[in-house]
Design a protein around this motif. Structure first.
Motif, short mmCIF file in Angstrom:
data_model
loop_
_atom_site.label_atom_id
_atom_site.label_comp_id
_atom_site.label_asym_id
_atom_site.label_seq_id
_atom_site.Cartn_x
_atom_site.Cartn_y
_atom_site.Cartn_z
N LYS A 9 9.43 -31.26 -9.48
CA LYS A 9 9.94 -31.93 -10.48
C LYS A 9 10.39 -31.22 -11.67
CE LYS A 9 7.56 -36.16 -9.72
NZ LYS A 9 7.17 -37.30 -9.80
N LEU A 10 10.88 -30.00 -11.40
CA LEU A 10 11.57 -28.92 -12.54
C LEU A 10 12.27 -29.55 -13.59
CD1 LEU A 10 10.52 -26.34 -13.23
CD2 LEU A 10 12.57 -25.45 -11.71
N ASP A 11 13.02 -30.70 -13.10
CA ASP A 11 14.03 -31.32 -13.94
C ASP A 11 13.52 -32.02 -15.11
OD1 ASP A 11 12.62 -33.17 -11.83
OD2 ASP A 11 14.11 -34.68 -12.67
N ILE A 12 12.16 -32.10 -15.18
CA ILE A 12 11.63 -32.63 -16.59
C ILE A 12 11.06 -31.58 -17.41
CG2 ILE A 12 11.39 -34.93 -15.59
CD1 ILE A 12 8.49 -34.64 -15.18
N GLU A 13 11.19 -30.57 -17.03
CA GLU A 13 10.27 -29.30 -17.65
C GLU A 13 10.62 -29.20 -19.12
OE1 GLU A 13 10.16 -24.64 -16.51
OE2 GLU A 13 12.07 -25.37 -16.93
N GLU A 14 11.90 -29.45 -19.73
CA GLU A 14 12.31 -29.61 -21.18
C GLU A 14 11.70 -30.65 -21.63
OE1 GLU A 14 16.23 -29.45 -23.84
OE2 GLU A 14 16.35 -28.38 -21.84
N GLU A 15 11.93 -31.85 -21.17
CA GLU A 15 11.19 -33.13 -21.66
C GLU A 15 9.73 -33.00 -21.81
OE1 GLU A 15 9.38 -37.15 -20.06
OE2 GLU A 15 10.97 -36.33 -18.86
N LEU A 16 9.00 -32.28 -21.17
CA LEU A 16 7.48 -32.23 -21.13
C LEU A 16 7.16 -31.34 -22.42
CD1 LEU A 16 6.11 -32.45 -17.55
CD2 LEU A 16 6.03 -33.92 -19.41
N ALA A 17 7.81 -29.94 -22.05
CA ALA A 17 7.78 -29.10 -23.23
C ALA A 17 8.07 -29.46 -24.60
CB ALA A 17 8.66 -27.81 -23.03
N THR A 18 9.06 -30.12 -24.96
CA THR A 18 9.13 -30.82 -26.03
C THR A 18 8.16 -31.83 -26.47
OG1 THR A 18 11.67 -30.51 -26.01
CG2 THR A 18 10.97 -32.07 -27.53
N THR A 19 7.81 -32.65 -25.52
CA THR A 19 6.89 -33.69 -25.92
C THR A 19 5.50 -33.12 -26.31
OG1 THR A 19 7.84 -35.26 -24.35
CG2 THR A 19 5.66 -35.85 -24.88
N LEU A 20 4.90 -32.12 -25.67
CA LEU A 20 3.60 -31.41 -25.84
C LEU A 20 3.70 -30.93 -27.41
CD1 LEU A 20 1.62 -29.05 -23.82
CD2 LEU A 20 1.90 -28.58 -26.18
N LEU A 21 4.93 -30.53 -27.77
CA LEU A 21 5.01 -29.83 -29.21
C LEU A 21 5.02 -30.95 -30.22
CD1 LEU A 21 7.83 -26.90 -28.71
CD2 LEU A 21 5.19 -26.71 -29.28
N ASN A 22 5.64 -32.17 -29.75
CA ASN A 22 5.83 -33.34 -30.84
C ASN A 22 4.58 -34.17 -30.73
OD1 ASN A 22 8.25 -32.02 -31.83
ND2 ASN A 22 9.43 -32.70 -30.25
N ASN A 23 4.39 -34.60 -29.48
CA ASN A 23 3.48 -35.47 -29.17
C ASN A 23 2.44 -35.16 -27.98
OD1 ASN A 23 2.01 -38.18 -28.62
ND2 ASN A 23 3.97 -39.30 -29.25
N PRO A 24 1.38 -34.59 -28.49
CA PRO A 24 0.47 -34.05 -27.26
C PRO A 24 -0.19 -35.22 -26.41
CG PRO A 24 0.10 -32.73 -29.23
CD PRO A 24 1.05 -33.90 -29.82
#
Length: 112
Positions: A84-99
């Motif tokens: 599921k590499l296609d959601i890598e950016e979404e998850l990284a951004t979400t961790l920073l903004n909404n853990p």
């Protein structure tokens, strides 16, 4: 159905980091254990806000290297494992903004 257990996540993340940036896993792991008494992978899965805090301290609150570490060193090996590499950016951004939202989303990804 894809299911990746905690032990497998630990092994995958550790091996990936060691093959890309030798010594990095051990340094971050030591910081996580010193500050919170838990492994960095446990923090990623259970208390991502604390992993973010460890990395922000390590990088003097510079979000760019924190984002890079989260995306390319923590998430990439897990997402490769579950294809599921296609959601890598979404998850990284979400961790920073909404853990908390990140925690829920990551659990969905590794258990479905």
């Amino acid at each position: 159905m894809v299911f990746v257990d905690r032990g497998r996540v630990f092994v995958v993340v550790k091996r990936f980091m060691q093959s890309r940036v030798p010594g990095y896993f051990e340094v971050v792991e030591a910081h996580c254990r010193r500050l919170f008494g838990r492994s960095c992978v446990d923090l990623l899965l259970d208390e991502p806000d604390k992993l973010r805090e460890v990395l922000m301290r390590k990088y003097a609150n510079d979000v760019n290297p924190v984002y890079f570490a989260i995306k390319y060193l923590f998430l990439r090996p897990i997402l490769i494992e579950v294809n599921k590499l296609d959601i890598e950016e979404e998850l990284a951004t979400t961790l920073l903004n909404n853990p908390q939202q990140f925690k829920e989303r990551l659990r969905q990804v590794i258990s479905t």
